[in-house]
Design a protein around this motif. Structure first.
Motif, PDB file in Angstrom:
ATOM      1  N   UNK A 189      35.433 -28.798  -9.623  1.00  0.00           N
ATOM      2  CA  UNK A 189      36.317 -29.363  -8.628  1.00  0.00           C
ATOM      3  C   UNK A 189      37.633 -28.591  -8.591  1.00  0.00           C
ATOM      4  N   UNK A 190      38.356 -28.799  -7.491  1.00  0.00           N
ATOM      5  CA  UNK A 190      39.618 -28.100  -7.285  1.00  0.00           C
ATOM      6  C   UNK A 190      40.592 -28.152  -8.457  1.00  0.00           C
ATOM      7  N   UNK A 191      40.578 -29.243  -9.202  1.00  0.00           N
ATOM      8  CA  UNK A 191      41.516 -29.356 -10.324  1.00  0.00           C
ATOM      9  C   UNK A 191      40.954 -28.742 -11.603  1.00  0.00           C
ATOM     10  N   UNK A 192      39.801 -28.076 -11.508  1.00  0.00           N
ATOM     11  CA  UNK A 192      39.249 -27.373 -12.661  1.00  0.00           C
ATOM     12  C   UNK A 192      38.300 -28.196 -13.517  1.00  0.00           C
ATOM     13  N   UNK A 193      38.016 -29.438 -13.085  1.00  0.00           N
ATOM     14  CA  UNK A 193      37.097 -30.264 -13.867  1.00  0.00           C
ATOM     15  C   UNK A 193      35.649 -29.930 -13.510  1.00  0.00           C
ATOM     16  N   UNK A 194      34.811 -29.928 -14.530  1.00  0.00           N
ATOM     17  CA  UNK A 194      33.407 -29.560 -14.317  1.00  0.00           C
ATOM     18  C   UNK A 194      32.526 -30.808 -14.362  1.00  0.00           C
ATOM     19  N   UNK A 195      31.636 -30.878 -13.391  1.00  0.00           N
ATOM     20  CA  UNK A 195      30.680 -31.982 -13.340  1.00  0.00           C
ATOM     21  C   UNK A 195      29.275 -31.411 -13.328  1.00  0.00           C
ATOM     22  N   UNK A 196      28.368 -32.137 -14.002  1.00  0.00           N
ATOM     23  CA  UNK A 196      26.998 -31.627 -14.037  1.00  0.00           C
ATOM     24  C   UNK A 196      26.037 -32.707 -13.584  1.00  0.00           C
ATOM     25  N   UNK A 197      24.940 -32.290 -13.042  1.00  0.00           N
ATOM     26  CA  UNK A 197      23.842 -33.221 -12.811  1.00  0.00           C
ATOM     27  C   UNK A 197      22.520 -32.479 -12.712  1.00  0.00           C
ATOM     28  N   UNK A 198      21.528 -32.970 -13.490  1.00  0.00           N
ATOM     29  CA  UNK A 198      20.200 -32.404 -13.344  1.00  0.00           C
ATOM     30  C   UNK A 198      19.575 -32.982 -12.087  1.00  0.00           C
ATOM     31  N   UNK A 199      18.779 -32.204 -11.419  1.00  0.00           N
ATOM     32  CA  UNK A 199      18.093 -32.654 -10.215  1.00  0.00           C
ATOM     33  C   UNK A 199      19.092 -33.291  -9.245  1.00  0.00           C
ATOM     34  N   UNK A 200      18.808 -34.502  -8.811  1.00  0.00           N
ATOM     35  CA  UNK A 200      19.740 -35.143  -7.889  1.00  0.00           C
ATOM     36  C   UNK A 200      20.382 -36.377  -8.490  1.00  0.00           C
ATOM     37  N   UNK A 201      20.496 -36.368  -9.802  1.00  0.00           N
ATOM     38  CA  UNK A 201      21.139 -37.481 -10.484  1.00  0.00           C
ATOM     39  C   UNK A 201      22.614 -37.550 -10.107  1.00  0.00           C
ATOM     40  N   UNK A 202      23.219 -38.652 -10.510  1.00  0.00           N
ATOM     41  CA  UNK A 202      24.651 -38.792 -10.254  1.00  0.00           C
ATOM     42  C   UNK A 202      25.411 -37.798 -11.141  1.00  0.00           C
ATOM     43  N   UNK A 203      26.398 -37.101 -10.570  1.00  0.00           N
ATOM     44  CA  UNK A 203      27.136 -36.126 -11.370  1.00  0.00           C
ATOM     45  C   UNK A 203      27.993 -36.787 -12.448  1.00  0.00           C
ATOM     46  N   UNK A 204      28.097 -36.097 -13.561  1.00  0.00           N
ATOM     47  CA  UNK A 204      28.888 -36.608 -14.670  1.00  0.00           C
ATOM     48  C   UNK A 204      29.901 -35.565 -15.103  1.00  0.00           C
ATOM     49  N   UNK A 205      31.016 -36.064 -15.591  1.00  0.00           N
ATOM     50  CA  UNK A 205      32.080 -35.165 -16.020  1.00  0.00           C
ATOM     51  C   UNK A 205      31.738 -34.548 -17.379  1.00  0.00           C
ATOM     52  N   UNK A 206      32.002 -33.279 -17.524  1.00  0.00           N
ATOM     53  CA  UNK A 206      31.803 -32.639 -18.821  1.00  0.00           C
ATOM     54  C   UNK A 206      33.028 -31.786 -19.148  1.00  0.00           C
ATOM     55  N   UNK A 207      33.428 -31.882 -20.414  1.00  0.00           N
ATOM     56  CA  UNK A 207      34.587 -31.090 -20.833  1.00  0.00           C
ATOM     57  C   UNK A 207      34.161 -29.642 -21.058  1.00  0.00           C
ATOM     58  N   UNK A 208      35.105 -28.743 -20.883  1.00  0.00           N
ATOM     59  CA  UNK A 208      34.810 -27.319 -21.023  1.00  0.00           C
ATOM     60  C   UNK A 208      34.193 -26.988 -22.373  1.00  0.00           C
TER      61      UNK A 208
END
Lengths: 172, 181
Positions: free
Chosen positions: B84-103
């Motif tokens: 995201x624009x603020x540098x936060x990373x989100x992940x999701x396998x397939x089409x699951x709901x995205x989740x926040x992950x720390x660097x």
């Protein structure tokens, strides 16, 4: 008292080891020194490269075309593309043949380019020398959009393998 | 050296008056003034010391596909990373709901995901236009570091590592999904 006043006439200091070391260092620095290229001494901006973990691959210096994405004024929003080539023969040919470039830019080492210019330059570089390697040297503060647009240009001109220039991360 | 030599020898000859012995004589008091030499040497030394840069830039290789054809892939093989624009990373396998992950957890996450699906996993990286290049490189760097761990892990099973990775454009829909997180 006379001892203090006496001049030490025969004072000799053996400088040989000192000179040895000095010359050793001198030769070392002379051989490792790498000077700024002409284009770099011409440029008015400085690129703060992003840090990445240590990698053994060094930047190639033959037939290299560098796209610099730099912030060239005090205002962070002012980002520009610059194009630079290391091979002099190719550079002359590319800069003269590429269309749409301002004539005042053609004689320079480094061309300030728009996206359209960039596309022309990348394409022309590949025509002049298919072995040209591309590198993108971008400032760490730029927005991804600039890089993305640049990659899109490379994709259009089939320059699909390129390098991103980074600095080594310290203390790893 | 020649100047000093003749000077010393000349003095010797004047004192003793035996020119024939001149060649054999050891020049004991021979002194050469090294000061200018050392001066220049140090001057050059300091010059080269200050002008050399020790950190040469290194490179990160990138390969992009020549054309963006629509390739049909199984949803289960997709692993999307969104920045995201603020540098936060989100992940999701397939089409699951995205989740926040720390660097710092990104490496572990990618390692596990890759190990589960072996070479089938396709990493799709979507980066917002406003993300700083610094962050982009950090994410790419983490992804590269994972490869360093994966290759030996796969080697144990005699599996050559094939990397499947792409940078895809961030769409409006993508943005909507990670906006409230």
């Amino acid at each position: 008292m006379s001892k203090v006043k006496m001049k030490r006439t025969g004072f000799v200091l053996d400088m040989t080891p000192l000179v040895d070391i000095a010359f050793l260092l001198l030769t070392f620095f002379m051989f490792t020194a790498k000077f700024k290229s002409e284009a770099e001494s011409e440029q008015k901006f400085q690129i703060k490269r992003p840090k990445a973990s240590a990698d053994t691959s060094k930047i190639p210096d033959k037939d290299l075309a560098i796209i610099k994405i730099a912030i060239d004024s005090a205002n962070i929003g002012d980002t520009s593309y610059y194009y630079e080539m290391t091979n002099e023969k190719d550079r002359a040919a590319v800069y003269n043949n590429a269309k749409g470039i301002d004539d005042s830019q053609r004689g320079k080492m480094q061309i300030k380019a728009t996206l359209a210019n960039l596309e022309e330059l990348v394409g022309e570089s590949r025509i002049q020398n298919p072995k040209t390697k591309f590198a993108i040297d971008a400032d760490k503060r730029i927005r991804f959009k600039w890089l993305n647009d640049c990659m899109e240009v490379m994709r259009k001109k089939r320059a699909t393998a390129f390098n991103l220039v980074t600095d080594k991360k310290q203390g790893m | 050296m020649a100047g000093g030599g003749t000077l010393g020898a000349g003095r010797e000859r004047a004192k003793r008056g035996k020119p024939s012995k001149r060649k054999k004589k050891k020049r004991v008091g021979f002194v050469l003034d090294m000061t200018p030499l050392v001066d220049i040497a140090f001057l050059l030394l300091t010059f080269f010391m200050f002008t050399t840069t020790m950190t040469t830039p290194q490179i990160m290789q990138m390969f992009i596909p020549p054309q963006t054809d629509d390739v049909k892939v199984k949803c289960s093989e997709l692993f999307t990373l969104r920045v995201r624009g603020d540098g936060k990373v989100f992940y999701n396998p397939c089409e699951d709901a995205p989740q926040y992950v720390q660097m710092k957890d990104l490496k572990k996450l990618m390692f596990d995901a890759n190990l589960k699906l072996k070479n089938k996993l396709i990493t799709v990286l979507k980066i917002d236009d406003n993300v700083a290049y610094d962050v982009v490189i950090r994410v790419l760097d983490e992804l590269n570091l994972v490869e360093g761990d994966l290759v030996p892990a796969f080697q144990k099973e005699n599996l050559p590592r094939e990397r499947r990775f792409t940078i895809a454009p961030m769409t409006e829909k993508d943005l909507e999904e990670i906006k409230p997180l």
